[in-house]
Scaffold this active site. Structure first.
Site, PDB file in Angstrom:
ATOM      1  N   GLU A  48       0.838  -1.194   0.000  1.00 54.49           N
ATOM      2  CA  GLU A  48       0.000   0.000   0.000  1.00 54.49           C
ATOM      3  C   GLU A  48       0.877   1.250   0.000  1.00 54.49           C
ATOM      4  OE1 GLU A  48      -3.821   1.912   2.434  1.00 54.49           O
ATOM      5  OE2 GLU A  48      -2.892   0.054   3.116  1.00 54.49           O
ATOM      6  N   ASN A 195     -12.103  -1.233  -1.425  1.00 60.45           N
ATOM      7  CA  ASN A 195     -11.431  -1.830  -0.273  1.00 60.45           C
ATOM      8  C   ASN A 195     -12.159  -1.413   0.996  1.00 60.45           C
ATOM      9  OD1 ASN A 195      -8.950  -2.842   1.380  1.00 60.45           O
ATOM     10  ND2 ASN A 195      -9.257  -0.724   2.039  1.00 60.45           N
ATOM     11  N   GLU A 196     -12.428  -2.373   1.861  1.00 60.63           N
ATOM     12  CA  GLU A 196     -13.088  -2.100   3.141  1.00 60.63           C
ATOM     13  C   GLU A 196     -14.227  -1.103   2.951  1.00 60.63           C
ATOM     14  OE1 GLU A 196     -10.241  -1.277   6.245  1.00 60.63           O
ATOM     15  OE2 GLU A 196      -9.432  -3.311   6.147  1.00 60.63           O
ATOM     16  N   TYR A 264      -6.902  -8.865  11.415  1.00 57.69           N
ATOM     17  CA  TYR A 264      -5.594  -8.586  12.007  1.00 57.69           C
ATOM     18  C   TYR A 264      -5.549  -9.140  13.426  1.00 57.69           C
ATOM     19  CZ  TYR A 264      -4.451  -5.415   8.176  1.00 57.69           C
ATOM     20  OH  TYR A 264      -4.169  -4.885   6.945  1.00 57.69           O
ATOM     21  N   GLU A 319      -6.029  -9.171   3.553  1.00 60.92           N
ATOM     22  CA  GLU A 319      -5.275  -8.451   4.587  1.00 60.92           C
ATOM     23  C   GLU A 319      -5.275  -9.306   5.848  1.00 60.92           C
ATOM     24  OE1 GLU A 319      -6.003  -4.297   5.342  1.00 60.92           O
ATOM     25  OE2 GLU A 319      -6.503  -3.887   3.233  1.00 60.92           O
ATOM     26  N   GLN A 368       2.218  -6.001   5.744  1.00 62.95           N
ATOM     27  CA  GLN A 368       2.457  -5.745   4.333  1.00 62.95           C
ATOM     28  C   GLN A 368       3.868  -6.184   3.961  1.00 62.95           C
ATOM     29  OE1 GLN A 368       1.343  -1.839   2.999  1.00 62.95           O
ATOM     30  NE2 GLN A 368      -0.590  -1.877   4.097  1.00 62.95           N
TER      31      GLN A 368
END
Length: 515
Positions: A48, A195-196, A264, A319, A368
């Site tokens: 990103e 995204n999201e 996460y 992710e 990432q």
């Protein structure tokens, strides 16, 4: 999928939630003709526009004294090729829904700047754009995965981007591509539609996003999708099962190539804890969050199965990883953190989950790749180091495109302060050359665990192994000591009449190879 394999998978999954404390854990590894192939894209990465991921990470510019190819660091290219990186997601993340791709093509001196409002409020000059990223993917031998702008973009903008990157004939966008120096199209397969969308991608409801997705997906290809574009929906936030249900129910399957899931391993979003100086309690909580991936993948898969029993739609965990407080003295918006043995154990256990769910999970992206969150590479000006997570993913690369071997076992327990977690994680595969690979993780912070692996059905006799571990779970590779944690030969096992007897040290990752 045939019933026999589903039953094997159920046994595998149940083994991770029903545990029996034994002196020696018995692990059964068997062949199954109907087992899926572990898609190489499970081992994907994420880049990103965030902190020093792109600028000062991958990209140093073609005038830099750091050896580079058209501005991309040669040492990073070499390291990622050795990692067998299968795909790379770009340009976001949250950044994707503020990124307008046409600002990043054409003469660099004529490109407008952009303020990265999500990550540090810095001004970027758009010197790294579509050509730079896609050419870098060619250097890496990796599939590009482009995240399209839905939050602040338009259907026409995304449609034009696809034409720019994929169309070989004459058109306004292919003519522009040729004017900008690229004659042949790159033929990008994987496209994220926002995204999201439930958060930084627009704070949309699931119903609203499903409608937006259908509109965008319609204009990304022709009726028959002859180009084979894989359209990927912005997926749920961890356990938001309603999001997955709504999308699967309301989006026609012929428009849907994949659906995302983000998760996460965070202790507390308001107080994430130090990346290096952490207690066993913090370690235990991090691993508890990491192992939730098993439940998430299982439950999201069950919802997808209701609407897609043929498993045509892929689950894309685009992710995942550990998220801690930033390193002291660094920009809080840059998300720069060190990478310890905790991260290696977290990565090994998570990848085992993905492998064992290969019938549905067909792409994943560690967050990432460089200098951000659970990175595999860290840089400091001209210096570069490989993290413990890098070494785990390199060892596990043997599973890419190999046939899953179902595993059945009951894990011993890792206990802390009255709570328990399964201590042992495992997955296995057989590659096209007949080599068998078994990956094992012991998350226990204090105790070794003995396992006995029954390999009689696999037709292999000679085993070798490598291990990643260290004296302390807080150990890490630094710029002063870059090789403190690297894979070394593992010999603490015996092969007795088709049974491997192994002692797995605390907080360690092992990969065995049989031939």
């Amino acid at each position: 999928m045939k019933n026999s394999f589903l039953i094997s998978c159920i046994f595998t999954f149940c083994s991770q939630v029903t545990f029996a404390q034994k002196e020696t854990t018995i692990i059964s590894v068997k062949s199954a003709s109907d087992a899926p192939t572990i898609n190489r894209n499970i081992y994907g990465h994420f880049a990103e526009h965030l902190g020093r991921s792109v600028y000062g990470g991958f990209f140093v510019g073609d005038t830099s004294k750091i050896p580079n190819t058209k501005g991309v660091r040669n040492d990073i290219i070499k390291a990622l090729k050795e990692l067998k990186i299968p795909n790379l997601r770009w340009p976001g993340g949250c950044f994707a829904d503020t990124y307008h791709w046409k600002d990043g093509v054409g003469p660099k001196e004529q490109r407008p700047t952009i303020v990265n409002q999500w990550w540090g409020g810095v001004t970027e000059d758009n010197s790294f754009g579509t050509h730079d990223f896609l050419n870098m993917c060619e250097l890496l031998g990796a599939e590009p995965y482009l995240s399209g702008n839905v939050g602040s973009g338009t259907v026409q903008e995304l449609s034009d981007w696809i034409q720019y990157t994929n169309f070989a004939g004459k058109s306004p966008m292919s003519d522009l591509r040729k004017k900008n120096g690229r004659t042949e199209p790159w033929k990008v397969t994987y496209w994220g539609i926002g995204n999201e969308a439930w958060g930084c991608g627009g704070n949309m409801t699931a119903d609203y996003y499903a409608g937006e997705y259908r509109k965008y997906a319609t204009f990304m290809s022709d009726w028959g999708n002859k180009e084979g574009v894989v359209r990927i929906a912005s997926g749920s936030n961890s356990a938001d099962y309603n999001w997955t249900e709504t999308l699967m129910k309301n989006i026609p399957l012929h428009l849907l190539g994949g659906i995302g899931v983000h998760h996460y391993s965070v202790i507390n979003w308001d107080k994430k804890g130090d990346a290096v100086d952490y207690t066993e309690e913090q370690y235990f909580k991090t691993m508890k969050e990491a192992l939730k991936m098993e439940e998430l993948v299982t439950k999201h898969s069950a919802i997808m199965d209701k609407y897609d029993p043929g498993k045509k739609v892929a689950m894309i965990v685009d992710e995942w990883g550990g998220w801690y407080d930033v390193e002291k003295g660094t920009n809080p918006g840059f998300l720069y953190q060190q990478n310890t043995l905790r991260d290696a154990v977290l990565a090994g256990a998570t990848l085992n989950i993905f492998n064992n769910h290969a019938d549905r999970v067909r792409m994943a992206n560690l967050a990432q790749c460089v200098n951000v969150l659970q990175a595999v590479i860290l840089t400091d000006k001209a210096k570069m180091i490989l993290t413990p997570t890098y070494h785990v993913m390199q060892l596990y690369s043997v599973h890419q495109d190999a046939k899953l071997l179902p595993i059945n076992f009951q894990s011993p327990l890792y206990s802390y302060n009255g709570e328990t977690l399964p201590a042992i994680s495992a997955s296995a595969s057989k590659d096209k050359n007949g080599l068998v690979h078994i990956s094992l993780v012991n998350i226990d912070a204090k105790n070794s665990n003995k396992v006995e692996i029954d390999t009689k059905e696999l037709g292999v006799k000679n085993f070798s192994g490598k291990i990643i571990t260290s004296k302390k779970i807080q150990d890490y590779n630094s710029f002063e000591n870059p090789d403190k944690i690297v894979p070394v030969a593992f010999k603490d096992f015996e092969n007795k009449k088709g049974k491997l007897e192994i002692t797995i040290p605390p907080f360690s990752v092992i990969v065995l190879e049989g031939k």
